[in-house]
Motif scaffolding. Sequence first.
Motif, PDB file in Angstrom:
ATOM      1  N   UNK A  25       2.457  -4.621   3.038  1.00  0.00           N
ATOM      2  CA  UNK A  25       3.367  -3.821   3.457  1.00  0.00           C
ATOM      3  C   UNK A  25       2.886  -2.409   3.354  1.00  0.00           C
ATOM      4  N   UNK A  26       3.362  -1.527   4.037  1.00  0.00           N
ATOM      5  CA  UNK A  26       2.975   0.031   3.761  1.00  0.00           C
ATOM      6  C   UNK A  26       4.214   0.684   3.083  1.00  0.00           C
ATOM      7  N   UNK A  27       4.456   1.683   2.401  1.00  0.00           N
ATOM      8  CA  UNK A  27       5.453   2.578   2.257  1.00  0.00           C
ATOM      9  C   UNK A  27       4.905   4.037   2.127  1.00  0.00           C
ATOM     10  N   UNK A  28       5.556   4.612   2.812  1.00  0.00           N
ATOM     11  CA  UNK A  28       5.175   6.267   3.012  1.00  0.00           C
ATOM     12  C   UNK A  28       5.908   6.812   2.241  1.00  0.00           C
ATOM     13  N   UNK A  29       5.348   7.417   1.258  1.00  0.00           N
ATOM     14  CA  UNK A  29       5.849   8.190  -0.242  1.00  0.00           C
ATOM     15  C   UNK A  29       5.980   9.740   0.147  1.00  0.00           C
TER      16      UNK A  29
ATOM     17  N   UNK B  63       0.781  -1.305  -0.147  1.00  0.00           N
ATOM     18  CA  UNK B  63       0.061   0.039  -0.039  1.00  0.00           C
ATOM     19  C   UNK B  63       1.053   1.315  -0.091  1.00  0.00           C
ATOM     20  N   UNK B  64       0.720   2.023  -0.993  1.00  0.00           N
ATOM     21  CA  UNK B  64       1.439   3.298  -1.107  1.00  0.00           C
ATOM     22  C   UNK B  64       0.463   4.460  -0.789  1.00  0.00           C
ATOM     23  N   UNK B  65       1.073   5.536  -0.356  1.00  0.00           N
ATOM     24  CA  UNK B  65       0.550   6.720  -0.017  1.00  0.00           C
ATOM     25  C   UNK B  65       1.379   7.604   1.048  1.00  0.00           C
ATOM     26  N   UNK B  66       0.762   8.928   1.450  1.00  0.00           N
ATOM     27  CA  UNK B  66       1.621   9.709   2.031  1.00  0.00           C
ATOM     28  C   UNK B  66       1.899   9.445   3.692  1.00  0.00           C
ATOM     29  N   UNK B  67       0.891   8.722   4.185  1.00  0.00           N
ATOM     30  CA  UNK B  67       0.853   8.183   5.561  1.00  0.00           C
ATOM     31  C   UNK B  67      -0.039   6.596   5.504  1.00  0.00           C
ATOM     32  N   UNK B  68       0.348   5.712   4.889  1.00  0.00           N
ATOM     33  CA  UNK B  68      -0.559   4.542   4.382  1.00  0.00           C
ATOM     34  C   UNK B  68      -0.886   3.634   5.684  1.00  0.00           C
TER      35      UNK B  68
END
Length: 256
Positions: A182-186, A168-173
């Motif tokens: 998994x989450x990735x803070x972009x 999951x991608x996002x600015x605060x996922x």
Amino acid sequence: MTSTHDPLRLADVDPLVFTERARGGQIVGAVALDVVMPVALLTAGIIVIVAGQPALGWVFVLAALALLAVAVWLLGRTGRTVGVATVDARIVRRTTGAAAGAGALWALASGKLAMFDVRRGRDPFAPAIAAFQFPEAVAPAPSRARRGMVPTLLLDSGERLTLDTALVLGRDPSAPADAPAEVYRWADMSRTLSKSHVRLEWDGRQMWVTDLGSTNGTFVRGAGASTPLLPHQRTPVPTDVVLEIGDRTLTVRDAA
């Protein structure tokens, strides 16, 4: 050979699939704009008439009635009055997803209408089903990545990620417990990314992308045009493609 599966018909699909009911704050805001203001004008008009200024009072009264008439007309035709549109919602029949029509006031009073948030979920007026159209520059051929290999994600900010698990991608996922990932803070100074913007998955043969109801959408880039993904709909996407995520881009590459 005759197929054992009947073709999907629109009637077989829930017309409110992927929609989200409006929150209490949205309902209050819409009512305040569409009802409270006209009622306040009407009350002011009556007070002014009683105070001995009928001409000015009738201006207030007629303005209030005009606002109410426009609100009822918009409710029946589009489900988007000024107040409802301001809070990014739409009011439709709770069973069919259609506009209220000529009997809008009766339908509203009898509880046959419901308000839906068109930012967090699908707009009820949008097609309930839609075939994904690959852009011209992206052939809908099977992915060239070999089974057992995983694609690589190249972010426009320079990071390189391997899609060996759901991401999951996002600015605060964040990922819900019933759909772990998994989450990735972009990092996104422009704030065009939603907190949890998009989910990407690889099943060993096929890449899947799901827009998580983001504000600015997820698109598959093609030659001169980009194809939007429907919110909350798991969509097959080929590798060797560019995804537009808000104002950011992500390039998917086959495994080496």
